[in-house]
Design an enzyme around this catalytic site. Sequence first.
Site, mmCIF file in Angstrom:
data_model
loop_
_atom_site.group_PDB
_atom_site.id
_atom_site.type_symbol
_atom_site.label_atom_id
_atom_site.label_comp_id
_atom_site.label_asym_id
_atom_site.label_seq_id
_atom_site.Cartn_x
_atom_site.Cartn_y
_atom_site.Cartn_z
ATOM 1 N NE ARG A 36 1.121 -9.518 3.589
ATOM 2 C CZ ARG A 36 1.384 -8.391 2.921
ATOM 3 N NH1 ARG A 36 2.497 -8.289 2.196
ATOM 4 N NH2 ARG A 36 0.537 -7.376 2.953
ATOM 5 N NE ARG A 77 -5.668 2.563 -1.055
ATOM 6 C CZ ARG A 77 -4.372 2.544 -0.798
ATOM 7 N NH1 ARG A 77 -3.676 3.665 -0.941
ATOM 8 N NH2 ARG A 77 -3.768 1.443 -0.401
#
Length: 480
Positions: A36, A77
């Site tokens: 990944r 965030r």
Amino acid sequence: MSFQLRRTKIVATLGPATDNPAVLKDIIRAGVDVVRLNFSHGAVADHARRLGLVRTAARQAGRYVGVLGDLQGPKIRIDRFALGKVQLADGAEFVLDASLAVDAGTEHSVGIAYKKLPADVFAGDVLLLNDGQISLQVQSIDGPRINTRVLVGGELGNNKGINRQGGGLSAGALTDKDRDDIRAAASLEVDYLAVSFARDAADMDEARSLLRQAGGHALLIAKIERAEAILNLAEVCKASDGVMVARGDLGVEMGFAELAGLQKLIIQEARHQNRLVITATQMMESMIVNTIPTRAEVSDVANAVMDGSDAVMLSAETAAGKHPTKVVEAMAQIIEGAEKYQGAHVRIRQRNAGYYERTNEAIAAAVMYTANHLHVKAIVALTESGETCLWMSRVRSDIPIYAFARQEATRSRVTLYRGVYPVAYDGTDENREAFYFSIFHHLLDLKLVQDGDLIILTKGELSGVVGGTNSMQILQVTRK
């Protein structure tokens, strides 16, 4: 060519801990099937460099290794604190302020990177920060300011994520960075592309369109990590080639108590629709620093295997952990242990209409029905796209399915399919007898079967046609 006949596949995230070519070779030998590339970290040049190392290490290990690119998605965030972190007390007032400077946070307020957040929340909403460890209840909205009361406090550091309990934030799945990364993924020729925070089929359709426009041929994986994705689960699965049970943000939005049941629901829906499914997040978290897993982690991985996952995924354990090879070895052992106790037969799914849509789907079902009632040692699928192999792998998982493919892209793709193993093969059936013996010798030379074993062979009468599998044959292997 080296074969590990563990059926459930292992996805490992690349990072600083795997940058040493010797370590990379070791984790591939230990059992990594797919790597990944996390586009949340690093530049395109970093991913290209790591990909080159992977392809070299795979060749040296005599294995095929697939590549999964993982988009960052919208990062909802907070910004940063002047002192780096603050301590929030239970019951205190705290402001999330979209107009505040990026690094001007204090114990009373902090900026937010997602400037539309004040328009997305309402009084009474509960906002969860830092993976749910801190919770704030919205008291009121004042322009760019969200006034909250701390329900559960604690230490809060820079750039921590924000979720709304129950979901509902309007941020789209694809950001401008993701669009750039989709083009990068196409240029890197990844086999799979994971779309973070997908909400519905439209998000997946947009990602697929952008990828194809960029010349990419990867299959798309929808990461199920938002409440909206659960509500739209059937349509998200249908619009994707596979799904990922992304348990981090999903557990925050839906509540940790719901997570085990949701995991089973997602896997069941994916298998019902003949889609791939990866289970991810904190599977072997303790092995970031420790050399053996906890008993709870062993059970977690084993249950994901027994639920029917095509693959289980490692994140920080391999990307930044102290023992990347040991964690892959441990995960492989747990998978093999779980597969001993898993039922061999999985019922062919019931079809509402009673008809198959494709010839190769019908062949796949016929093969698996026959294999369930005959002592067959292996299934050999001559395949251009790998599609027939995928359908067969949904039905039964204890008979190895060998994807004989001339296309390298197909061989890399099937590395993620449960119980399917890629084999390079470019034979033709112009001389029928020579063709069969070529396959037999290939299997025998690789020590995949023995003389006298029964196999099932599937192929298309027209060579080179994608989706053209239209025949199955039961054959006895012989060296003559």
